[in-house]
Design a protein around this motif. Structure first.
Motif, short mmCIF file in Angstrom:
data_model
loop_
_atom_site.label_atom_id
_atom_site.label_comp_id
_atom_site.label_asym_id
_atom_site.label_seq_id
_atom_site.Cartn_x
_atom_site.Cartn_y
_atom_site.Cartn_z
N ASP A 135 0.40 -11.32 3.32
CA ASP A 135 0.97 -10.20 4.06
C ASP A 135 1.20 -9.03 3.10
OD1 ASP A 135 0.98 -11.74 6.32
OD2 ASP A 135 3.10 -12.27 6.19
N GLY A 136 1.08 -7.83 3.63
CA GLY A 136 1.30 -6.65 2.80
C GLY A 136 0.03 -5.86 2.59
N GLU A 137 0.06 -4.95 1.65
CA GLU A 137 -1.08 -4.09 1.39
C GLU A 137 -2.24 -4.89 0.80
OE1 GLU A 137 -1.55 -0.93 2.15
OE2 GLU A 137 0.39 -0.90 3.15
N ALA A 139 -4.83 -3.75 -0.75
CA ALA A 139 -5.37 -3.19 -1.99
C ALA A 139 -4.81 -3.87 -3.23
CB ALA A 139 -5.08 -1.69 -2.03
N ASP A 140 -3.56 -4.29 -3.19
CA ASP A 140 -2.97 -4.90 -4.38
C ASP A 140 -2.81 -6.41 -4.25
OD1 ASP A 140 -0.94 -5.00 -2.54
OD2 ASP A 140 0.61 -4.21 -3.88
N GLU A 141 -3.58 -7.02 -3.34
CA GLU A 141 -3.41 -8.46 -3.10
C GLU A 141 -3.71 -9.28 -4.35
OE1 GLU A 141 -4.80 -12.16 -0.26
OE2 GLU A 141 -5.95 -10.30 -0.22
N ALA A 142 -4.79 -8.97 -5.05
CA ALA A 142 -5.14 -9.74 -6.24
C ALA A 142 -4.01 -9.71 -7.26
CB ALA A 142 -6.43 -9.20 -6.86
N GLU A 143 -3.40 -8.54 -7.43
CA GLU A 143 -2.30 -8.41 -8.38
C GLU A 143 -1.09 -9.24 -7.93
OE1 GLU A 143 0.67 -4.90 -10.05
OE2 GLU A 143 -1.31 -4.37 -9.25
N ARG A 144 -0.80 -9.21 -6.62
CA ARG A 144 0.35 -9.96 -6.11
C ARG A 144 0.12 -11.47 -6.21
NH1 ARG A 144 1.16 -9.27 -0.81
NH2 ARG A 144 -0.72 -8.05 -0.39
N ARG A 145 -1.08 -11.91 -6.00
CA ARG A 145 -1.40 -13.34 -6.17
C ARG A 145 -1.22 -13.76 -7.63
NH1 ARG A 145 -4.07 -16.33 -2.25
NH2 ARG A 145 -4.59 -15.16 -0.35
N ARG A 146 -1.69 -12.90 -8.53
CA ARG A 146 -1.59 -13.21 -9.96
C ARG A 146 -0.12 -13.24 -10.39
NH1 ARG A 146 -4.26 -9.19 -11.55
NH2 ARG A 146 -6.29 -10.14 -11.07
N ASP A 169 -0.77 -27.65 2.61
CA ASP A 169 0.31 -26.78 3.06
C ASP A 169 -0.28 -25.48 3.60
OD1 ASP A 169 2.47 -28.46 2.21
OD2 ASP A 169 1.96 -27.92 0.15
N LEU A 170 0.35 -24.92 4.62
CA LEU A 170 -0.07 -23.65 5.19
C LEU A 170 0.73 -22.52 4.55
CD1 LEU A 170 -0.29 -24.64 8.97
CD2 LEU A 170 -2.08 -24.73 7.21
N GLY A 171 0.04 -21.39 4.33
CA GLY A 171 0.70 -20.25 3.74
C GLY A 171 0.59 -20.25 2.21
N PRO A 172 1.08 -19.17 1.57
CA PRO A 172 1.73 -18.03 2.20
C PRO A 172 0.76 -17.05 2.86
CG PRO A 172 1.61 -17.68 -0.15
CD PRO A 172 1.07 -19.06 0.10
N GLY A 173 -0.54 -17.19 2.60
CA GLY A 173 -1.51 -16.29 3.22
C GLY A 173 -1.81 -16.68 4.66
N ARG A 174 -2.47 -15.77 5.36
CA ARG A 174 -2.92 -16.02 6.73
C ARG A 174 -4.40 -15.67 6.84
NH1 ARG A 174 2.22 -15.56 9.75
NH2 ARG A 174 3.69 -14.35 8.50
N THR A 175 -5.09 -16.35 7.74
CA THR A 175 -6.52 -16.12 7.89
C THR A 175 -6.80 -14.80 8.60
OG1 THR A 175 -6.89 -18.50 8.03
CG2 THR A 175 -8.66 -17.07 8.79
N ARG A 176 -7.74 -14.03 8.02
CA ARG A 176 -8.26 -12.83 8.68
C ARG A 176 -9.78 -12.90 8.70
NH1 ARG A 176 -4.94 -7.66 6.09
NH2 ARG A 176 -2.88 -8.66 5.93
N ARG A 191 -15.08 -4.57 5.99
CA ARG A 191 -13.85 -4.08 6.60
C ARG A 191 -13.10 -5.24 7.26
NH1 ARG A 191 -18.42 -2.97 8.78
NH2 ARG A 191 -18.87 -3.07 11.01
N ASP A 192 -11.81 -5.06 7.38
CA ASP A 192 -10.92 -6.05 7.97
C ASP A 192 -10.95 -5.88 9.49
OD1 ASP A 192 -8.89 -7.75 8.70
OD2 ASP A 192 -7.45 -6.99 7.25
N LEU A 193 -11.45 -6.88 10.18
CA LEU A 193 -11.51 -6.82 11.65
C LEU A 193 -10.19 -7.17 12.30
CD1 LEU A 193 -14.95 -8.53 12.46
CD2 LEU A 193 -14.42 -6.09 12.39
N THR A 194 -9.34 -7.89 11.58
CA THR A 194 -8.10 -8.40 12.17
C THR A 194 -6.94 -8.15 11.20
OG1 THR A 194 -8.61 -10.58 11.24
CG2 THR A 194 -9.28 -10.16 13.52
N PRO A 195 -6.50 -6.90 11.04
CA PRO A 195 -5.53 -6.58 9.98
C PRO A 195 -4.14 -7.19 10.17
CG PRO A 195 -5.98 -4.67 11.37
CD PRO A 195 -6.98 -5.69 11.75
N ASP A 196 -3.77 -7.57 11.36
CA ASP A 196 -2.44 -8.15 11.56
C ASP A 196 -2.50 -9.28 12.58
OD1 ASP A 196 0.28 -8.53 11.33
OD2 ASP A 196 0.78 -6.96 12.78
N PRO A 197 -3.16 -10.39 12.23
CA PRO A 197 -3.36 -11.45 13.22
C PRO A 197 -2.19 -12.43 13.33
CG PRO A 197 -4.46 -12.04 11.19
CD PRO A 197 -3.83 -10.69 10.96
N GLY A 198 -1.22 -12.35 12.41
CA GLY A 198 -0.21 -13.40 12.38
C GLY A 198 -0.87 -14.74 12.14
#
Length: 658
Positions: A135-137, A139-146, A169-176, A191-198
């Protein structure tokens, strides 16, 4: 010497996992699983089988390759966590998307994501893939994972159910879902087809229309009280606009999914949402992509795989039927299913040829390991050269039938060891399948009856109440009556088998895993006819199980909430004081479907009541036990336990668990 004689030889047999036909119909590509050089794990590679030629290996890497599919031009796409030799960027632990040119040359990486690339589909120059995204931006996902990894954080905060699935275990990410166009240097305009799928795309099944303009995917809208419901939606690749195709409060719409070649219809599985008084029902569902108008086809057949005829006039469907999985042809006009294959085999990975004259599929059976085959539309079947050898079964296979107390015919497979005769009758092992909505109708790499046959046992593999392939009535008669109804079916078919003069009625045992383990526990508490019982990943205390399994909502649809009447009628633990048969309890700590608490409680209950028993525990395994060395330990322990109690051999602790 048979590879079934030594389990170490058995686990080293390569396995064909999938099958894809190239667009020009010239070759088949399979994912093949084989033992890694260290002997401690399995790896995968892609193999090609030219039609009219011999199989050859396409890929080699330490990380392996999976999920192969062809582009329209014949290039081969696959996923792999192999390093990219052209760059040092990216996380080598995350799977990326690769392209192997049809013209030859080295594979090149064409797309990657910080959370890896999972399933993908391609059509009309478009590629759609699934990826795990925090969840979140973006653009900085790789940095947040690291940063999360460097800080040693593994905590996951959940706000909806479930929190784990089977063995992970499920999470913390979600499938898009992401989409891009195939370009000369890689995947372009991603491009992201499903930016907020929950959680809507968790474990999603999806496909593409032939023109690549629309994604058809399962979609899980939020539900109250931990429930789950699955819709089918269409997403426009260009705009990302989503519209609902099929939605029904009383049904789920799931895979397998297949869009007709003319792009007008979708075939899927419709599953009735069960209640304690309403059994589960599964059926082929075909609808119009423009209007959403749809209906059921081929009643009483449970589709395992679907493939359209090239003229879009019919669907080919592999479906469980009487202990087999034949291919049926289901025309849209009329809708009556016509059986195409008449042999004893089971089919999956259906691929129709462009001219409509034949299909290619993986063909297998209880006595036949999977391998590629061609099936003419006349029903003629031809086995093709396989990228993995098919081991010869060490014995013979026959069928047994019996009539239950309610008049229903119960059938099953009987595996006979070599040399079984009236003069030398074989001991009988009753092996109860899991599910329970399932069937003994295919080759089993995990639950391998031929290993037992190689060690002298006859193996009865029955399809009792709740089994698929015998019409809806077979499921209905066992719904909410797991123990008593299934037990009655098992008793009559065991009696029928033991009426044979080549089986020894004085040397018998029962075993099973998952639902089969539940029934093994039930058998132990309701009869003393067996000399030993082996129970794997088994349900023991139903009230405890109901809230700790990874899919409590499914369970409670049939049994109701904890404390309901069925818990007091059907929990095996209530017959603990009746158990006198020696039991081998087996459980993996990473089993989230039947949590380890079931095995631990069963083991303690047997110990405190003095029942002769042993506990084979796997700290790093899940529901099935999959690591090669652990598979060896599993079979060696089971054989030693049965040998001691059924054959009267001296107990010898297997070296693999010493």
């Amino acid at each position: 010497m048979s590879p079934f004689d030594d389990i170490r030889d058995y686990v080293a047999i390569p396995r064909v996992i999938s099958l894809k036909l190239s667009p020009d119909g010239s070759r088949l590509v399979s994912v093949v699983q084989a033992l890694n050089p260290d002997g401690k794990s399995y790896g995968t590679a892609l193999w090609a089988t030219p039609l009219g030629g011999e199989p050859y290996r396409l890929t080699r890497s330490a990380k392996g390759e999976t999920a192969a599919d062809f582009t329209a031009s014949g290039d081969l796409l696959f996923t792999s966590a192999r390093p990219d030799p052209t760059t040092k960027d990216g996380d080598e632990e995350a799977a990326a998307l690769w392209l192997l040119p049809a013209s030859g040359g080295e594979a090149r990486r064409i797309a990657d994501r910080p959370g890896g690339i999972g399933a993908f589909r391609t059509a009309g120059g478009t590629v759609v893939f699934a990826s795990d995204v925090l969840d979140g931006e973006e653009a900085d996902e790789a940095e947040r994972r690291r940063a999360r990894k460097d800080a040693g954080i593994s905590a996951i905060l959940h706000e909806s159910y479930p929190v784990r699935y089977w063995d992970h275990d499920l999470g913390p990410g979600r499938t898009r879902l992401f989409a891009g166009r195939l370009g000369p240097d890689g995947l372009e305009d991603v491009r992201d087809l499903t930016p907020d799928p929950g959680e809507a795309l968790r474990e999603a099944d999806f496909t593409l229309t032939p023109d690549g303009r629309t994604v058809i995917t399962t979609w899980r809208p939020p539900q109250p009280r931990g429930e789950r419901r699955v819709e089918l939606v269409a997403i426009d690749v260009e705009s990302g606009v989503r519209r609902t195709l099929f939605s029904d409060e009383g049904h789920d719409f799931c895979g397998p999914l297949a869009v007709s070649p003319d792009g007008t219809r979708i075939a899927c599985l419709r599953e009735r949402l069960a209640r304690p008084d309403l059994p589960i029902r599964m059926e082929l569902w075909i609808g119009d992509l423009a209007t959403g108008d749809a209906r059921a086809y081929a009643p009483d057949l449970f589709p395992a795989d679907v493939e359209w005829a090239p003229d879009s006039s019919a669907v080919y469907m592999a479906a469980d039927h009487q202990g087999r999985r034949p291919i049926f042809r289901v025309p849209l006009a009329g809708g009556e299913a016509v059986r195409l294959t008449e042999d004893d085999a089971s089919y999956l990975s259906l691929n129709a040829t462009a001219d409509g004259g034949s299909l290619y599929a993986l063909r297998s059976g209880v006595a036949l390991a999977p391998g590629p085959a061609r099936i003419d539309v006349t029903g003629d079947v031809t086995d093709l050269p396989s990228p993995a050898p098919r081991p010869e079964a060490p014995g013979t296979l026959t069928e047994v039938t019996a009539t239950a107390d309610d008049g229903v015919t119960v059938r099953g497979w009987l595996v006979l060891p070599e040399g079984a005769s009236a003069a030398d009758p074989a001991p009988l092992l009753l092996w109860i399948h899991g599910g329970p909505v399932a069937s003994w109708n295919d080759w089993q790499w995990r639950w391998q009856s031929w290993i037992m046959a190689a060690h002298g046992y006859a193996v009865l593999m029955p399809d009792p109440a709740l089994s698929t392939g015998y019409g809806q009535g077979m499921i209905d008669r066992g719904w909410g009556d797991w123990g008593p109804r299934t037990m009655a079916d098992l008793e009559v078919i065991v009696d029928a088998a033991l009426a044979r003069d080549d089986l020894d009625a004085t040397r018998t045992a029962a075993m099973g895993g998952s639902f089969g383990g539940y029934m093994a526990n039930w058998v132990a508490g309701h009869t003393d006819r067996y000399r030993a019982v082996v129970t794997h990943a088994s349900l023991w205390h139903l009230d405890q199980f109901a809230g700790t399994t990874d899919g409590a909502m499914f369970w409670q649809r049939e049994f109701g909430p904890p404390g309901s009447e069925r818990y007091g009628l059907l929990s095996p633990h209530l017959a603990l004081d009746k158990i006198t048969t020696p039991m081998l309890v087996i459980h993996g700590d990473k089993d989230y479907r039947v949590p380890i608490g079931e095995g631990l409680r069963l083991w303690w209950d047997l110990q405190r009541t003095g029942v002769e028993s042993k506990f084979l525990y796997f700290p790093d395994e899940n529901h099935w036990i999959l690591k090669p060395g652990n598979v060896v330990a599993w079979y060696e322990t089971v054989l030693a336990f049965l040998g001691h109690h059924v054959l009267g051999e001296e107990w010898k602790r297997p070296e693999s668990v010493a």
